[in-house]
Write an enzyme that holds these catalytic residues in place. Sequence first.
Site, PDB file in Angstrom:
ATOM      1  N   TYR A 182      52.049 -16.096   7.801  1.00 10.68           N
ATOM      2  CA  TYR A 182      51.185 -17.014   7.055  1.00 10.68           C
ATOM      3  C   TYR A 182      50.339 -16.191   6.087  1.00 10.68           C
ATOM      4  CZ  TYR A 182      47.568 -20.591   6.213  1.00 10.68           C
ATOM      5  OH  TYR A 182      46.698 -21.495   5.649  1.00 10.68           O
ATOM      6  N   ASP A 208      49.471  -8.028   4.223  1.00 13.74           N
ATOM      7  CA  ASP A 208      48.446  -9.059   4.395  1.00 13.74           C
ATOM      8  C   ASP A 208      47.728  -8.744   5.698  1.00 13.74           C
ATOM      9  OD1 ASP A 208      46.846 -11.189   4.916  1.00 13.74           O
ATOM     10  OD2 ASP A 208      48.336 -12.726   4.447  1.00 13.74           O
ATOM     11  N   LYS A 232      38.757 -12.396   7.199  1.00  6.95           N
ATOM     12  CA  LYS A 232      38.297 -12.524   8.584  1.00  6.95           C
ATOM     13  C   LYS A 232      37.240 -11.488   8.988  1.00  6.95           C
ATOM     14  CE  LYS A 232      41.960 -15.615   9.718  1.00  6.95           C
ATOM     15  NZ  LYS A 232      43.341 -15.666   9.316  1.00  6.95           N
TER      16      LYS A 232
HETATM   17  C1  LIG Z   1      43.887 -16.447   8.074  1.00  8.00           C
HETATM   18  C2  LIG Z   1      44.927 -15.803   7.263  1.00  8.00           C
HETATM   19  C3  LIG Z   1      45.077 -16.068   5.892  1.00  8.00           C
HETATM   20  C4  LIG Z   1      44.284 -17.133   5.185  1.00  8.00           C
HETATM   21  O1  LIG Z   1      42.931 -16.872   5.182  1.00  8.00           O
HETATM   22  P1  LIG Z   1      41.925 -18.108   4.933  1.00  8.00           P
HETATM   23  O2  LIG Z   1      40.580 -17.439   4.888  1.00  8.00           O
HETATM   24  O3  LIG Z   1      42.111 -19.029   6.097  1.00  8.00           O
HETATM   25  O4  LIG Z   1      42.305 -18.739   3.652  1.00  8.00           O
HETATM   26  C5  LIG Z   1      45.999 -15.342   5.183  1.00  8.00           C
HETATM   27  N1  LIG Z   1      46.756 -14.413   5.774  1.00  8.00           N
HETATM   28  C6  LIG Z   1      46.665 -14.135   7.085  1.00  8.00           C
HETATM   29  C7  LIG Z   1      47.518 -13.070   7.675  1.00  8.00           C
HETATM   30  C8  LIG Z   1      45.759 -14.835   7.879  1.00  8.00           C
HETATM   31  O5  LIG Z   1      45.707 -14.579   9.187  1.00  8.00           O
END
Ligand SMILES: *Cc1c(COP(=O)(O)O)cnc(C)c1O
Length: 444
Positions: free
Chosen positions: A159, A252, A280
């Site tokens: 994701y 990511d 995060k």
């Molecule tokens: C949470 C997450 C996102 C998206 O971040 P948001 O702040 O929710 O938009 C993108 N990539 C990874 C790997 C994530 O865990």
Amino acid sequence: MRISTALDVVGAAIDRPSARSAAIMARGRARFPGGVNSPVRAFGGVGGEPFVVARGDGARIWDVDGNEYIDYVLSWGPLVLGHAPRVVLDALTRTMKDGTSFGMPTGLEVELAERIVERMPHLEMMRFTSSGTEAAMSVARLARAVTKREHILKFEGCYHGHADSFLVRAGSGVATLGLPDSPGVPDALAKLTLTCRYNDLEAVEKIAREVPLACIMLEPIVGNGGFIEPTAEFIPGLRRIADETGALLVFDEVMTGFRIAYGGARERFDVTPDLTALGKVIGGGLPVAAYGGRRDLMSRIAPTGPVYQAGTLSGNPLAMAAGIATLSVLTRDVHDAITAQTARLVEGMRVVAATHNVPFTAGHAGSMWGFFFRAEPVRTFDDAKSSDTALFKRFFHAARRRGVSLAPSPFEAGFMSAAHGAHEIDVTLERLDAALGAAVADRE
Ligand SMILES: *Cc1c(COP(=O)(O)O)cnc(C)c1O
């Protein structure tokens, strides 16, 4: 309000009145799709009624009905110091006295960037955004601009936020709800996002040699398809393929950053990406994300370059202060201590699963962890989907009734914080033991 002292009640299911939660959710459903502002919160992955949170403190949260839970969701990863840590609250109080937003440069954003570079020296330059979605989306734009190529490659179950280009075989809520591709994403754009199975280097090699790729993007350890680790060859192999075919390699690390190692994936795997997305943990519970990497690439972002990206609240002082406070406490020693607690939990869960004789596989990397009800290791998202998700649902609810808050989906990682001590983990394990017993008995 009834306050249950859940930590004294080990194992037994607690009678949990949920009238207040239900009343708030009913009002919320009139105002928000599904009553929520992000899909997984609606409990679609496990069924049943979500609880509405009133407050958190350290390792625990309380719902509006006064029920207490030891929390392993931790706001889906950011709260590496636990809920409401003193150091973050103090930093916020100090900072907000001088104003909450300027839309101008501040010293705080430089300080947070410097703290990130200390740990991730390959982020020679970066840009702060307010969400991981923006960070990942901007990385893709930059990669397309510098390579003058349009295709990107991602992996099933990964994701990268909800930008159009990434809602193709995505993980997280997209996986939980079984919505592989979202309506509303133009075909013309979706066609430019190619996908491979995670850990399938051969397939990557084939695609990368056939199609000029702007970037290969991955979660260096998957958290959004459940916890899935790369094989030893996978990440070095992606680096080689990217180099040989002119694609950029993008980590990511919105979830893995400052969780899977003190310095993130580069430290853990000894492979340096060209660009990285963060989020995060770097915001310590406030809305912060970032993207960055090689200086020659990042210099192409406006205003030094032509690739446009901006944000009214980007680098927001409160958010920066929370991030600085969090990273200042998250020393290598603290990281190692949280890692040890995570190992204690995962090891304990293996014992619990063996006691109840259920197929089980679990793992952790630093303070990120996960498990599947499946005997064989999970290497791909298909493997994850073949786990016993019905047992997961029963286990989730049995754990919740006993005061343990797990992610409400078999396709999400769990987290650990510095506030989770040995006592909390031992109590958690006793409760999970009882919960798994109940979940197994329920099947019979
Ligand atoms: C949470 C997450 C996102 C998206 O971040 P948001 O702040 O929710 O938009 C993108 N990539 C990874 C790997 C994530 O865990």
